[in-house]
Design an enzyme around this catalytic site. Sequence first.
Site, PDB file in Angstrom:
ATOM      1  N   GLY A   1       0.834  -1.194   0.000  1.00  0.00           N
ATOM      2  CA  GLY A   1       0.000   0.000   0.000  1.00  0.00           C
ATOM      3  C   GLY A   1       0.866   1.240   0.000  1.00  0.00           C
ATOM      4  O   GLY A   1       0.673   2.167   0.777  1.00  0.00           O
TER       5      GLY A   1
ATOM      6  N   TYR B   1     -11.673   0.304  13.308  1.00  0.00           N
ATOM      7  CA  TYR B   1     -10.311   0.632  12.888  1.00  0.00           C
ATOM      8  C   TYR B   1      -9.346   0.464  14.053  1.00  0.00           C
ATOM      9  O   TYR B   1      -8.307  -0.203  13.932  1.00  0.00           O
ATOM     10  CB  TYR B   1     -10.268   2.068  12.362  1.00  0.00           C
ATOM     11  CG  TYR B   1      -8.866   2.563  12.088  1.00  0.00           C
ATOM     12  CD1 TYR B   1      -8.149   2.121  10.988  1.00  0.00           C
ATOM     13  CD2 TYR B   1      -8.248   3.492  12.946  1.00  0.00           C
ATOM     14  CE1 TYR B   1      -6.850   2.569  10.741  1.00  0.00           C
ATOM     15  CE2 TYR B   1      -6.965   3.945  12.702  1.00  0.00           C
ATOM     16  CZ  TYR B   1      -6.276   3.484  11.594  1.00  0.00           C
ATOM     17  OH  TYR B   1      -5.001   3.929  11.357  1.00  0.00           O
TER      18      TYR B   1
END
Length: 260
Positions: free
Chosen positions: A14, A150
């Site tokens: 990423g 998260y």
Amino acid sequence: MQIDLSGKTALVTGSTQAIAAGRARAGPRVAVNGRRQESVEAAIQKLEEDTEGGSFVSAPGDITTEDGARQVTGAVPDADVLVNNLGIFGTTPPLEISDDEWRRYFEVNVLAAVRMIRTYLPGMKDRSWGRIMNVASDSAVVIPAEMIHYGTSKTALLAVTRGFAKDAAGTGVTVNSLIAGPTHTGGVEDFVYELVDPELPWDEAQREFMAKHRPQSLLQRLIEPEEIANMAVYLSSSFASATTGGAVRVDGGYVDSILP
């Protein structure tokens, strides 16, 4: 301190421009990962323009899937440095987070990192040298009410780090987490404007966000990605050979704790 990673291969999942560029300046060949070939090639082009003498290789593939991970492995069979940087975040009222969202956050923020560690750690152990970094977050310790899913996924990533560091004990391989504080990225700009007046200029929006939503930050501003990259490069080096199994804070003093 002169950090030299010449002859090493570093894979950043990423990939962010800052972390990949920071790696390249230290001398290794940097494998740039993203889901799409086009975005990876565009990132490499920008990195080559901004990083004199940098060496980059394209490693596209969606590592949240087994097929995508195999695609990355095909491009980069061995890595000396692995930075698990891929992650997603967003705000959802706690009681509205669906089972599918919980699974998606676990798949992307936890299992993808586990998958890549399983892939590259054995080779590092065989070579008696390696560096693995999992990019976590202050939200792993200070769980935000607006994104429990998260924060929980990043807490799990800290545990993953500690466990694999034990697996690598005595091999010359270190495994650490980076606890990144509130960081200035395009995605975070969007997040900030979800919580403050979207008509505010960016500097004012950032100040209001930090004052209202992250008041415990001692830095009192968002962290720039290059500041995260500096710590990641250090942890990739021989200078950090005695740091393993840790949760190293680059959080601007956000986490109110004496110990990491």
